[in-house]
Design a protein around this motif. Sequence first.
Motif, PDB file in Angstrom:
ATOM      1  N   LEU A 217     -20.135  -7.883  49.468  1.00 15.40           N
ATOM      2  CA  LEU A 217     -19.521  -8.387  50.691  1.00 15.40           C
ATOM      3  C   LEU A 217     -18.021  -8.143  50.622  1.00 15.40           C
ATOM      4  CD1 LEU A 217     -21.448 -11.756  51.138  1.00 15.40           C
ATOM      5  CD2 LEU A 217     -21.903  -9.544  52.221  1.00 15.40           C
ATOM      6  N   PHE A 218     -17.531  -7.340  51.534  1.00 16.60           N
ATOM      7  CA  PHE A 218     -16.123  -6.957  51.546  1.00 16.60           C
ATOM      8  C   PHE A 218     -15.270  -8.041  52.193  1.00 16.60           C
ATOM      9  CE2 PHE A 218     -18.550  -3.048  51.429  1.00 16.60           C
ATOM     10  CZ  PHE A 218     -17.912  -2.344  50.436  1.00 16.60           C
ATOM     11  N   TYR A 219     -14.135  -8.265  51.588  1.00 15.82           N
ATOM     12  CA  TYR A 219     -13.168  -9.206  52.158  1.00 15.82           C
ATOM     13  C   TYR A 219     -11.788  -8.672  51.823  1.00 15.82           C
ATOM     14  CZ  TYR A 219     -10.194 -13.324  52.671  1.00 15.82           C
ATOM     15  OH  TYR A 219      -9.190 -14.173  53.034  1.00 15.82           O
ATOM     16  N   LEU A 220     -11.103  -8.108  52.805  1.00 14.93           N
ATOM     17  CA  LEU A 220      -9.831  -7.444  52.542  1.00 14.93           C
ATOM     18  C   LEU A 220      -8.654  -8.357  52.878  1.00 14.93           C
ATOM     19  CD1 LEU A 220     -10.659  -3.843  53.778  1.00 14.93           C
ATOM     20  CD2 LEU A 220     -10.875  -4.822  51.495  1.00 14.93           C
ATOM     21  N   GLY A 221      -8.363  -9.260  51.964  1.00 13.63           N
ATOM     22  CA  GLY A 221      -7.168 -10.083  52.050  1.00 13.63           C
ATOM     23  C   GLY A 221      -7.002 -10.790  53.376  1.00 13.63           C
ATOM     24  N   HIS A 222      -5.796 -10.694  53.906  1.00 14.29           N
ATOM     25  CA  HIS A 222      -5.487 -11.303  55.195  1.00 14.29           C
ATOM     26  C   HIS A 222      -4.725 -10.260  56.016  1.00 14.29           C
ATOM     27  CE1 HIS A 222      -2.461 -12.068  52.204  1.00 14.29           C
ATOM     28  NE2 HIS A 222      -3.105 -13.093  51.742  1.00 14.29           N
ATOM     29  N   GLN A 341     -23.883  -7.110  56.081  1.00 14.11           N
ATOM     30  CA  GLN A 341     -22.633  -6.746  55.420  1.00 14.11           C
ATOM     31  C   GLN A 341     -21.563  -6.366  56.441  1.00 14.11           C
ATOM     32  OE1 GLN A 341     -22.048  -2.781  53.611  1.00 14.11           O
ATOM     33  NE2 GLN A 341     -21.957  -3.852  51.635  1.00 14.11           N
ATOM     34  N   THR A 342     -21.917  -5.536  57.408  1.00 10.35           N
ATOM     35  CA  THR A 342     -20.966  -5.076  58.412  1.00 10.35           C
ATOM     36  C   THR A 342     -20.532  -6.207  59.331  1.00 10.35           C
ATOM     37  OG1 THR A 342     -21.960  -2.864  58.391  1.00 10.35           O
ATOM     38  CG2 THR A 342     -20.603  -3.445  60.300  1.00 10.35           C
ATOM     39  N   ALA A 343     -21.491  -7.005  59.800  1.00  5.42           N
ATOM     40  CA  ALA A 343     -21.158  -8.113  60.702  1.00  5.42           C
ATOM     41  C   ALA A 343     -20.271  -9.134  59.991  1.00  5.42           C
ATOM     42  CB  ALA A 343     -22.433  -8.774  61.205  1.00  5.42           C
ATOM     43  N   ASN A 344     -20.581  -9.427  58.751  1.00  3.26           N
ATOM     44  CA  ASN A 344     -19.768 -10.357  57.976  1.00  3.26           C
ATOM     45  C   ASN A 344     -18.349  -9.822  57.804  1.00  3.26           C
ATOM     46  OD1 ASN A 344     -19.632 -12.755  55.974  1.00  3.26           O
ATOM     47  ND2 ASN A 344     -18.902 -11.031  54.769  1.00  3.26           N
ATOM     48  N   TYR A 345     -18.245  -8.534  57.556  1.00  2.16           N
ATOM     49  CA  TYR A 345     -16.940  -7.912  57.367  1.00  2.16           C
ATOM     50  C   TYR A 345     -16.081  -8.037  58.621  1.00  2.16           C
ATOM     51  CZ  TYR A 345     -13.442  -4.229  56.791  1.00  2.16           C
ATOM     52  OH  TYR A 345     -12.262  -3.521  56.742  1.00  2.16           O
ATOM     53  N   TYR A 346     -16.644  -7.721  59.776  1.00  2.00           N
ATOM     54  CA  TYR A 346     -15.882  -7.830  61.027  1.00  2.00           C
ATOM     55  C   TYR A 346     -15.456  -9.271  61.292  1.00  2.00           C
ATOM     56  CZ  TYR A 346     -17.203  -3.084  62.521  1.00  2.00           C
ATOM     57  OH  TYR A 346     -17.348  -1.722  62.631  1.00  2.00           O
ATOM     58  N   CYS A 347     -16.369 -10.212  61.055  1.00  2.40           N
ATOM     59  CA  CYS A 347     -16.067 -11.619  61.318  1.00  2.40           C
ATOM     60  C   CYS A 347     -14.928 -12.105  60.424  1.00  2.40           C
ATOM     61  CB  CYS A 347     -17.316 -12.461  61.095  1.00  2.40           C
ATOM     62  SG  CYS A 347     -17.135 -14.184  61.590  1.00  2.40           S
ATOM     63  N   VAL A 348     -15.001 -11.765  59.150  1.00  3.26           N
ATOM     64  CA  VAL A 348     -13.976 -12.194  58.209  1.00  3.26           C
ATOM     65  C   VAL A 348     -12.659 -11.463  58.459  1.00  3.26           C
ATOM     66  CG1 VAL A 348     -13.335 -12.244  55.769  1.00  3.26           C
ATOM     67  CG2 VAL A 348     -15.644 -12.863  56.455  1.00  3.26           C
ATOM     68  N   PHE A 349     -12.725 -10.176  58.807  1.00  2.00           N
ATOM     69  CA  PHE A 349     -11.522  -9.379  59.036  1.00  2.00           C
ATOM     70  C   PHE A 349     -10.695  -9.970  60.172  1.00  2.00           C
ATOM     71  CE2 PHE A 349      -8.983  -5.837  60.577  1.00  2.00           C
ATOM     72  CZ  PHE A 349      -8.611  -5.173  59.406  1.00  2.00           C
ATOM     73  N   ASP A 366      -7.108  -9.735  71.788  1.00  3.74           N
ATOM     74  CA  ASP A 366      -8.037  -8.715  72.274  1.00  3.74           C
ATOM     75  C   ASP A 366      -8.770  -8.023  71.130  1.00  3.74           C
ATOM     76  OD1 ASP A 366      -7.285  -9.321  74.830  1.00  3.74           O
ATOM     77  OD2 ASP A 366      -5.954  -7.608  75.082  1.00  3.74           O
ATOM     78  N   VAL A 367      -8.038  -7.675  70.087  1.00  2.00           N
ATOM     79  CA  VAL A 367      -8.651  -6.996  68.942  1.00  2.00           C
ATOM     80  C   VAL A 367      -9.590  -7.936  68.210  1.00  2.00           C
ATOM     81  CG1 VAL A 367      -8.198  -5.830  66.748  1.00  2.00           C
ATOM     82  CG2 VAL A 367      -6.682  -5.451  68.686  1.00  2.00           C
ATOM     83  N   MET A 368      -9.180  -9.181  68.040  1.00  2.88           N
ATOM     84  CA  MET A 368     -10.022 -10.156  67.354  1.00  2.88           C
ATOM     85  C   MET A 368     -11.329 -10.374  68.120  1.00  2.88           C
ATOM     86  SD  MET A 368      -6.936 -12.758  66.321  1.00  2.88           S
ATOM     87  CE  MET A 368      -7.926 -14.044  65.557  1.00  2.88           C
ATOM     88  N   ARG A 369     -11.231 -10.488  69.443  1.00  2.00           N
ATOM     89  CA  ARG A 369     -12.446 -10.660  70.260  1.00  2.00           C
ATOM     90  C   ARG A 369     -13.359  -9.450  70.137  1.00  2.00           C
ATOM     91  NH1 ARG A 369      -9.151 -13.687  74.064  1.00  2.00           N
ATOM     92  NH2 ARG A 369      -8.382 -11.734  74.949  1.00  2.00           N
TER      93      ARG A 369
END
Length: 387
Positions: A217-222, A341-349, A366-369
């Motif tokens: 599960l990818f999590y790229l910082g903040h 994996q992909t959905a989790n990544y977008y949500c966390v990003f 807009d980008v977050m939505r």
Amino acid sequence: MKKVSIKTWIVICMIVSMVVLVGCSLGRNEAPRYFGEFKDLYPNQYASFISGGTVKDADGQIHSHAATRFHTESSPVLQDIGAPCLSCKTGEFNTLFERYGEDIYNMGYSEISGEVVDFFSCRTCHATGVPADGAGAVLEPFVRFASDYIANIDPKIAACGQCHNATCDWPRYLISKDMTLDEAAPYRYGTDADSLRRAAEEDGIYIRYDKELLTPLFYLGHPDIELFMGSKHQQLGLSCVSCHMPYEDASDGSTFRSHNSSGSPIYNENAMSFCLTCHKAQGIATTVEMRNFIWQKQKEMADREKECEEKLATLRALIIARTNDGTVSEAVLAQARESYQTANYYCVFQHAGGRSPGVKAAHSADVMRAYLKQSIDILDQAIAALR
């Protein structure tokens, strides 16, 4: 044994008291190595920075940069990461990096903590030592990873982005693979979520492995800077400091930028007044209305994020259930894991390390939505395939 006079005892007690007081001060606040250079020249900026160390946010916690030492030394997560966590916690990291080289990414926090006097200070953003020269990114390894990126963005954004970025986990993963930092280029494909994930996958960068789902599960910082660049606010010429470091009135009638940069703009009247410069065109007339407008946007984002998290939980449970009951093929399960994996990544990003859901809605709504929509669409399809 020679008798000690009362006068001598008094002197000894005074010295001990001073040592204890200084020790407590250094443990509780930021030790003023670099502060001493600037606080007399820039007393208002200095005072505003220090003031943040006593102000609690809505969650009841103090998140100020002025309390960076306390946060670092009281966080089990940062203590577990070790010395690498200092790469965006102190302007002195560059000195440590020069001293230890890339070995610092294998060192524990306790090995070097005694060498760090100054945590977040003027020099964290003002590399020349002359604040009037302006701010900019100065810290390794971001200046190495993002040299081309930095050259093309507002230096004030780069100064904040040197800590608030998606690349902070790269160094320690690379070093664990016996790779050097010069072999890393996190932005080689771009700065959007998909480009960063592609680079992360190739470099083997992920935050944890889900043993039940059998997937990293990818999590790229903040990724604050990556989300903010291209946002409506950035396109209007705003930078991070526009809202987080508004102009304040000094006692002598002059103005200065507040340096309580980690304080929420929502609770700063001057920041809300600045927002009205543009938002009055939307019919928002007062700072109270501006504040309510932001809270509403945050709630909308939080509700959408909650929906995403609930569907992530549903899909995860379904994957585990179908793996155990054997009612779908391995190919379908593999696709479901990839979707999770992909959905989790977008949500966390899009969350960008926010302390609560939706709190960063003003950064790039807009980008977050859009990322949340991508995540939810992927989840809906994967859940349907397993039911």
